[in-house]
Write an enzyme that holds these catalytic residues in place. Structure first.
Site, PDB file in Angstrom:
ATOM      1  N   HIS A  88      -4.409  31.248   9.048  1.00 44.69           N
ATOM      2  CA  HIS A  88      -5.552  30.543   8.451  1.00 44.69           C
ATOM      3  C   HIS A  88      -6.493  30.117   9.565  1.00 44.69           C
ATOM      4  O   HIS A  88      -6.052  29.664  10.619  1.00 44.69           O
ATOM      5  CB  HIS A  88      -5.114  29.347   7.609  1.00 44.69           C
ATOM      6  CG  HIS A  88      -4.102  28.469   8.274  1.00 44.69           C
ATOM      7  ND1 HIS A  88      -2.766  28.807   8.365  1.00 44.69           N
ATOM      8  CD2 HIS A  88      -4.225  27.277   8.892  1.00 44.69           C
ATOM      9  CE1 HIS A  88      -2.121  27.858   9.011  1.00 44.69           C
ATOM     10  NE2 HIS A  88      -2.984  26.912   9.351  1.00 44.69           N
ATOM     11  N   HIS A 147      -9.280  27.554  10.583  1.00 48.79           N
ATOM     12  CA  HIS A 147      -9.881  26.261  10.239  1.00 48.79           C
ATOM     13  C   HIS A 147     -11.369  26.291  10.574  1.00 48.79           C
ATOM     14  O   HIS A 147     -11.757  26.732  11.670  1.00 48.79           O
ATOM     15  CB  HIS A 147      -9.246  25.134  11.056  1.00 48.79           C
ATOM     16  CG  HIS A 147      -7.822  24.828  10.738  1.00 48.79           C
ATOM     17  ND1 HIS A 147      -7.442  23.870   9.830  1.00 48.79           N
ATOM     18  CD2 HIS A 147      -6.668  25.346  11.219  1.00 48.79           C
ATOM     19  CE1 HIS A 147      -6.118  23.802   9.768  1.00 48.79           C
ATOM     20  NE2 HIS A 147      -5.622  24.699  10.612  1.00 48.79           N
TER      21      HIS A 147
HETATM   22  P1  5GP Z   1      -1.806  24.426  10.650  1.00 47.47           P
HETATM   23  O1  5GP Z   1      -1.265  23.340  11.528  1.00 47.47           O
HETATM   24  O2  5GP Z   1      -0.705  25.330  10.121  1.00 47.47           O
HETATM   25  O3  5GP Z   1      -2.932  25.167  11.285  1.00 47.47           O
HETATM   26  O4  5GP Z   1      -2.459  23.675   9.430  1.00 47.47           O
HETATM   27  C1  5GP Z   1      -2.073  23.826   8.120  1.00 47.47           C
HETATM   28  C2  5GP Z   1      -3.103  23.111   7.307  1.00 47.47           C
HETATM   29  O5  5GP Z   1      -2.843  23.370   5.941  1.00 47.47           O
HETATM   30  C3  5GP Z   1      -3.091  21.588   7.475  1.00 47.47           C
HETATM   31  O6  5GP Z   1      -4.362  21.181   7.950  1.00 47.47           O
HETATM   32  C4  5GP Z   1      -2.775  21.061   6.086  1.00 47.47           C
HETATM   33  O7  5GP Z   1      -3.547  19.922   5.762  1.00 47.47           O
HETATM   34  C5  5GP Z   1      -3.118  22.232   5.190  1.00 47.47           C
HETATM   35  N1  5GP Z   1      -2.284  22.344   4.016  1.00 47.47           N
HETATM   36  C6  5GP Z   1      -0.923  22.283   3.980  1.00 47.47           C
HETATM   37  N2  5GP Z   1      -0.493  22.460   2.715  1.00 47.47           N
HETATM   38  C7  5GP Z   1      -1.592  22.629   1.952  1.00 47.47           C
HETATM   39  C8  5GP Z   1      -1.787  22.865   0.553  1.00 47.47           C
HETATM   40  O8  5GP Z   1      -0.863  22.947  -0.239  1.00 47.47           O
HETATM   41  N3  5GP Z   1      -3.079  22.998   0.132  1.00 47.47           N
HETATM   42  C9  5GP Z   1      -4.126  22.923   0.978  1.00 47.47           C
HETATM   43  N4  5GP Z   1      -5.345  23.062   0.452  1.00 47.47           N
HETATM   44  N5  5GP Z   1      -3.984  22.708   2.297  1.00 47.47           N
HETATM   45  C10 5GP Z   1      -2.734  22.563   2.773  1.00 47.47           C
END
Ligand code: 5GP
Ligand code: ZN
Length: 140
Positions: free
Chosen positions: A100, A102
C-alpha cells in the site's frame, strides 16, 4: 488473493472501507487512522506483499493511480504538497502485508517530518563501493 488479508477483504467488499477511487487494477481508500484529513492508501487489487513482488507490467498502473489520487487530495484539501511513502517490509514498519502506498497531504507548519526524519543512520560504506554493489546487482 489472500483469504486472511484485510486489504484483500476490502477489495472483495467483505469489510467496509471509505473507497475514493477504483479501477480494474487498483483501489484507493482512506486510512482508518489518518495522519491528516485525506490520508489515503493506494493498493494493487492482487495480493502482492512488497513493491518488488509486483510484476513490471502492473507497476505503472499503481503509480498512475497514486498520481491521480494525489492530485485530487491536494485539490480537495487545498494542500500545497504531500508525502508519499511505502513501509516496504516488516523491518520498515509494514503492518499490513499487502502493498500500500500512503499519500498524506502536507501543509507548511504541520509539524510533520521528511523522508530524512524516518531514520538517523549513517552510511558505513563509501558511495563508489555502494554504486558498484548496486550496479552489479542490477546487471544480474
Ligand atoms: P503500514 O504500517 O502497514 O504501512 O500501515 C498500515 C495502515 O493501514 C495503517 O496506517 C492503518 O491505519 C491502516 N489500516 C489497518 N487496518 C485497516 C482497515 O481495516 N481499514 C483501513 N481503511 N485502514 C486500515
Ligand atoms: Zn491482500
Amino acid at each position: 488473493m489472500s483469504a486472511d488479508c484485510i486489504f484483500c477483504k476490502i477489495v472483495r467488499g467483505e469489510i467496509p472501507a471509505h473507497k475514493i477511487y477504483e479501477d480494474a487494477a487498483t483501489l484507493a481508500f482512506l486510512d482508518i487512522h489518518p495522519l491528516a484529513d485525506g490520508h489515503t492508501m493506494v493498493i494493487p487489487k492482487p495480493h502482492y506483499e512488497k513493491l518488488e513482488d509486483v510484476p513490471v507490467t502492473e507497476a505503472g498502473k499503481i503509480f498512475e493511480t497514486v498520481r491521480r489520487v494525489t492530485g485530487a487530495i491536494q485539490k480537495a484539501f487545498n494542500a500545497p504538497a504531500s508525502t508519499i511513502g511505502i513501509n516496504n517490509g516488516r523491518a520498515a514498519g509494514q503492518v499490513v502485508p499487502h502493498l500500500h502506498i500512503h499519500i498524506v497531504p502536507r501543509f507548511p507548519g504541520d509539524g510533520g517530518g521528511t523522508i530524512h526524519s524516518i531514520i538517523h543512520g549513517v552510511s558505513k560504506r563509501r558511495l563508489d563501493e555502494v554504486q558498484k554493489m548496486l550496479v552489479t546487482e542490477l546487471e544480474r
